[in-house]
Motif scaffolding. Structure first.
Motif, PDB file in Angstrom:
ATOM      1  N   TRP B  28       0.859  -1.356  -0.008  1.00 22.54           N
ATOM      2  CA  TRP B  28       0.075  -0.132   0.114  1.00 22.54           C
ATOM      3  C   TRP B  28       0.778   1.148  -0.188  1.00 22.54           C
ATOM      4  O   TRP B  28       1.896   1.228   0.731  1.00 22.54           O
ATOM      5  N   ASP B  29       0.194   2.258  -0.630  1.00 22.80           N
ATOM      6  CA  ASP B  29       0.972   3.450  -0.564  1.00 22.80           C
ATOM      7  C   ASP B  29       0.637   4.328   0.651  1.00 22.80           C
ATOM      8  O   ASP B  29      -0.349   5.325   0.519  1.00 22.80           O
ATOM      9  N   ALA B  67      -4.409   3.380   9.518  1.00 20.58           N
ATOM     10  CA  ALA B  67      -3.240   3.681   8.427  1.00 20.58           C
ATOM     11  C   ALA B  67      -2.827   5.268   8.607  1.00 20.58           C
ATOM     12  O   ALA B  67      -3.552   6.153   9.162  1.00 20.58           O
ATOM     13  N   TYR B  69      -0.926   8.491   6.543  1.00 17.50           N
ATOM     14  CA  TYR B  69      -0.605   9.036   5.347  1.00 17.50           C
ATOM     15  C   TYR B  69      -0.134  10.594   5.604  1.00 17.50           C
ATOM     16  O   TYR B  69      -1.159  11.269   5.752  1.00 17.50           O
ATOM     17  N   ARG B  85      -8.324  -7.302   3.448  1.00 15.91           N
ATOM     18  CA  ARG B  85      -7.581  -6.348   2.434  1.00 15.91           C
ATOM     19  C   ARG B  85      -8.307  -5.166   2.123  1.00 15.91           C
ATOM     20  O   ARG B  85      -7.973  -4.100   1.708  1.00 15.91           O
ATOM     21  N   GLU B  89      -7.718  -1.199   2.568  1.00 12.66           N
ATOM     22  CA  GLU B  89      -7.853  -0.189   1.538  1.00 12.66           C
ATOM     23  C   GLU B  89      -8.525   0.938   1.998  1.00 12.66           C
ATOM     24  O   GLU B  89      -8.311   2.130   1.579  1.00 12.66           O
ATOM     25  N   VAL B  92      -6.405   3.088   4.485  1.00  8.49           N
ATOM     26  CA  VAL B  92      -5.583   3.914   3.500  1.00  8.49           C
ATOM     27  C   VAL B  92      -6.266   5.209   2.691  1.00  8.49           C
ATOM     28  O   VAL B  92      -5.742   6.157   2.674  1.00  8.49           O
ATOM     29  N   SER B  93      -7.265   4.909   2.308  1.00  6.21           N
ATOM     30  CA  SER B  93      -7.960   5.756   1.374  1.00  6.21           C
ATOM     31  C   SER B  93      -8.582   7.060   2.593  1.00  6.21           C
ATOM     32  O   SER B  93      -8.397   8.008   2.134  1.00  6.21           O
ATOM     33  N   SER B 167       3.051  -2.687   9.656  1.00  8.76           N
ATOM     34  CA  SER B 167       3.541  -2.798   8.192  1.00  8.76           C
ATOM     35  C   SER B 167       5.188  -2.748   8.298  1.00  8.76           C
ATOM     36  O   SER B 167       5.936  -2.569   7.438  1.00  8.76           O
TER      37      SER B 167
END
Lengths: 436, 468
Positions: B28-29, B67, B69, B85, B89, B92-93, B167
């Motif tokens: 994942w980014d 997450a 970011y 998963r 996702e 992360v979004s 992670s």
């Protein structure tokens, strides 16, 4: 799945069974230190099972999916030690139609939520740029389904939208806390009323003032009433505490114990309030229930078991706790209101104290109606005007006595949170202790 | 049995579960990702008055993904273990939606560890019938005391297993059993109602529940005695606190101020809580640490996989440390302390206390009260809150001190004051450190989190004392 649970419970020896499913999907948008910090999504569900076996109540809850066996096993294991059941699960009933769902809450966009939250913070900080603010904007959808082995069945959805902002201002060791919030089953597009409240708090707290120790007239803002007085007052209307003789109102139904201008009722049928519902968590139909009518004590709140113990009618106030257990709690409490707004009450009182937030309010003899605490946010009234924020000031009193003997005036009410409608209230005298 | 619960829900054995989790975390980014899965199995028993009012068992299973970011956090919680998963996702979004600056996360060494459960007497092995029998005995003891009008008892035990993976390569599994018991007695005469209670708890051990007969009797007698006790004359007194109340004071009045998440984004609070600032006399040392073993707030790793530590908050009266998550530590340029904790899978970890206590000094109790002409000896905790600047606490039990002697029992008292002034006013510290394990701490809707707090007897030069 609920049907399967009931069926298995009966097959394993329960005489009656009731399964209750609840699910919530919540999206909170959280701001910290004046800016957006975190986005959450919470999808939580669970099932609670109650059985009557051998005449006794057993209970279990589980958030594991498909946990039919586990639930039945745990409930039946506890039943032999449980209390004697003093009720039967209610058969099919017809429920009033109550508005609790607004599709616009579900479709409210994240961008709009962020915009709304940032707007609250920016508006409040325009008044006081040094304020450090946390804020939240939340949307949620709840779904509830209950069925029992006597044919009872209910199901409803509720949307909840809420927003709030809290600011801290630190100067040396001096700390000022301001804040307000709002909640509804309908989407809230505009935070203006919240901002207005917080700005008023900031303005009233801008200067400091000192009150003298003694008895004086005191105005509780709506938030002050909600925070300091509603807890000890509402406790007294618990049917359980009344039945056990622990409520000061025990045995006093029908007596004019309060000022006749004071009325209080519980109304789960109000449209779009966050405590509204077609029925309680045991399937008892919702209705408006007066608790105090023109000063006269009118009703207590009951769940099924307590009503059975007390020989009273169930009132539809069975409410599930986090572990699925049933307790008694109000749905939407509504206070009678008056004509005056908060500023009018301040003018009326001339000299005294305004209480907005009380710290440590729940520590005294709450059962008896006592409250006391440090004034976390409060103001001095001089010549009918607020002259500044007070510190190091403690108030103490008894909510029943105040509402009986010292009620000066009820103001115009507002919703505090999503399910409590309270006016600001002025009392003629309250004991106040201040340092110095 | 409890050992294979996760497998039962997910249909996976421990190795496959780990593989599944690690697979979900890959590719994942995002600056940082973690997955936490917990399962609980609990029993609760409640008495009000003569009767057992409620008994029930519960279990839960749930998980979450967090997450990070560019400084923004996403957090997704769920009951359904399938499709991890997709949850990742979503988190992360969310984080990408929020993040716009730079992520700050203090460096820690990734750990892989399966921590075994070290249990004394295991409450899961004690039959419900035995638990009820004990509680029946205690309830009967309360009611055998003349003058009692009501009783309440709340017992609970909960076994919890938590799996944490990040992670960065951490994978930690931990288990604990929390046992807690609150017993209260109410006495009533005419309109006068008095209450006394005791709150107890233990980590991984049921045994304390079996030996409380004397304690319960004392509680019941005290409730009745309070009906004849006089009110304190409100005023400012020298006050001696017993270890329980002093421990709560330490937790409420100072501990919360030490939580870096209150401070790190607030310039003014950072100035106020600057390391090196004097908060108390040189005799004052305050510590927090989950690495202190065997207490309610003890654990091996926090909910970010950071090893537990023992952190000095105040050393010789001077502020020397505070409690951190990885993010607050990075933002303040300090070392992480292993204090990020989450109540359960529904919540992200936030900065919390663990075992918070005042270290013992060298005074005996007699020395602490010897030169007090008129003061108050306040014991036992009834309730308390703090606004960081101000505090108010209720003592469950209080006595007058006159001419160096503990004298008459008082009605419950409330202590209130300014946190900073009161810390400075601590001028005597006993040698008898003891821990209160009966409390649960609440913050940001996460309550009750198991913590302990402790202290020896302490003396506060002057404190505002009022009626409760």
């Amino acid at each position: 799945m609920l049907e399967a649970i009931i069926e298995l419970a009966l097959r394993r020896g329960a005489q009656e069974a009731e399964a209750f499913y609840s699910e919530v999907e919540e999206t909170p948008v959280l701001f910290e230190a004046n800016r957006l910090k975190q986005l959450n999504a919470r999808q939580v569900s669970g099932v609670a099972l109650r059985v009557i076996a051998g005449g006794r109540l057993g209970a279990a809850s589980s958030s594991r999916r498909g946990d039919v066996e586990g639930l039945v096993e745990m409930a039946l294991e506890s039943a032999p030690y449980g209390p004697e059941a003093r009720f039967h699960f209610p058969a099919a009933d017809s429920y009033p139609s109550v508005q609790t769902y607004d599709p616009q809450v579900e479709s409210f966009s994240l961008d709009d939520m962020v915009h709304l939250g940032q707007g609250l913070i920016d508006a409040v900080r325009r008044e006081e740029p040094e304020l450090v603010c946390d804020a939240s904007v939340r949307r949620a959808v709840h779904r509830v389904v209950g069925i029992n082995s006597n044919g009872g069945r209910f199901e409803y959805r509720r949307t909840v939208f809420s927003l709030g902002v809290h600011g801290t201002l630190v100067r040396g060791t001096d700390m000022l806390f301001v804040g307000d919030g709002q909640a509804s089953c309908q989407a809230i597009r505009d935070g203006a009323t919240v901002v207005q409240e917080v700005v008023r708090q900031i303005l009233w707290a801008r200067r400091t003032a000192v009150v003298r120790t003694g008895e004086m007239p005191v105005v509780f803002t709506a938030q002050g009433v909600a925070g300091a007085l509603v807890g000890p007052l509402a406790t007294a209307f618990s049917g359980r505490l009344a039945h056990q003789g622990q409520s000061p109102l025990a045995g006093r139904l029908g007596e004019p114990l309060y000022d006749q201008r004071f009325s209080l009722w519980d109304d789960p049928t109000l449209p779009y309030r966050t405590g509204s519902r077609i029925c309680d968590d045991e399937g008892v139909a919702s209705r408006r229930l007066p608790l105090v009518d023109g000063g006269v004590v009118a009703h207590f709140l009951y769940d099924l078991q307590t009503a059975g113990l007390a020989g009273a009618e169930p009132t539809g106030h069975g409410s599930r706790g986090p572990g699925g257990q049933v307790g008694i709690s109000p749905s939407c409490l509504v206070f009678a209101e008056g004509e005056l707004n908060l500023e009018d009450l301040v003018r009326e009182v001339r000299d005294g104290l305004v209480v907005e937030q009380l710290m440590g309010a729940g520590q005294g003899n709450v059962l008896g109606g006592d409250f006391s605490g440090n004034v976390l946010l409060g103001y001095k009234i001089e010549g009918g005007e607020v002259v500044g924020r007070v510190k190091d000031t403690v108030v103490a009193g008894n909510v029943h006595r105040l509402l009986a003997e010292a009620l000066l005036a009820l103001g115009r009410g507002r919703w505090v949170g999503g399910s409590l409608y309270v006016p600001p209230i002025a009392f003629a005298r309250l004991s106040v202790a201040a340092k110095g | 049995m409890d050992n294979d619960r996760i497998d039962e829900v997910t249909g996976l054995d421990a190795d496959s579960l780990r593989e599944e989790i690690e697979k979900a975390l890959r590719g994942w980014d995002a600056d940082y990702l973690e997955i936490r899965i917990d399962e609980t199995s609990a029993t609760r028993i409640l008495y009000r008055g003569h009767e057992l009012e409620e008994i029930g068992r519960s279990r839960s299973f749930g998980g979450n993904v967090r997450a990070l970011y560019r400084g923004g956090w996403g957090f997704v919680s769920f009951n359904d273990p399938n499709d991890l998963r997709r949850r990742v996702e979503q988190a992360v979004s969310q984080a990408r939606f929020v993040g716009s600056e730079r992520s700050h996360l203090a460096e820690v060494e990734p750990v892989v560890d399966i921590v075994p459960l070290e249990v004394g007497k295991d409450p899961r092995q004690v039959p419900l019938a035995r638990k009820k029998e004990l509680l029946d005995e205690y309830n009967a003891l309360i009611w055998s005391t003349p003058g009692i009008s009501s009783s309440n008892i709340f017992y609970s035990d909960a076994h919890k297993r938590v799996v944490f993976a990040s992670s960065e390569g951490s994978y930690v599994q931990q288990e604990r059993i929390d046992v807690s018991l609150r017993i209260g007695a109410t006495a009533r005469r005419d309109g006068d109602v008095q209450q006394a209670s005791v709150s107890l708890g233990a980590l991984n051990d049921f045994s304390f529940v079996e030996t409380l007969h004397d304690e319960v009797q004392r509680v019941a007698r005290r409730a009745v005695e309070l009906l004849d006790a006089p009110y304190v004359r409100p005023g400012v007194y020298p006050v001696v606190l017993d270890p329980i109340l002093a421990g709560v004071f330490c937790h409420e009045a100072f501990g919360h101020l030490s939580e870096a998440d209150h401070i790190y984004e607030n310039e003014r609070l950072r100035e106020l809580m600057v390391l090196g600032r004097r908060f108390g006399q040189p005799i004052l040392n305050i510590v927090d640490g989950a690495a202190v073993p065997g207490l309610r707030g003890s654990y091996r790793y926090d909910d970010e996989g950071v090893p537990a530590q023992k952190t000095y908050l105040i050393r010789e009266g001077v502020l020397v440390g505070r409690l951190h998550s990885r993010e607050t530590a990075a933002k303040m340029g300090e070392r992480p302390t292993g204090n990020a904790r989450a109540l359960d899978y529904r919540f992200p970890p936030i900065v919390r206390m663990t075992n918070t206590y005042i270290e013992p000094g060298d005074a005996t109790f007699e020395q602490l009260i010897a030169d007090i002409k008129e003061g108050v000896y306040a014991c036992n905790w009834y309730g308390g809150t703090t606004s960081m600047e101000m505090f108010t606490f209720s003592a469950g039990e209080a006595y007058m001190i006159r001419r160096g002697q503990v004298t008459e029992l008082l009605r419950p008292v409330k202590l209130t004051g300014n946190v900073f002034e009161t810390l400075m006013n601590i001028d005597g510290i006993g040698r008898d450190l003891a821990f209160n394990q009966g409390g649960g701490c609440g913050k940001a809707g996460q309550m009750p989190l198991p913590v302990s707090n402790g202290s020896p007897h302490i003396r506060i030069r002057q404190c505002v004392v009022g009626e409760r």
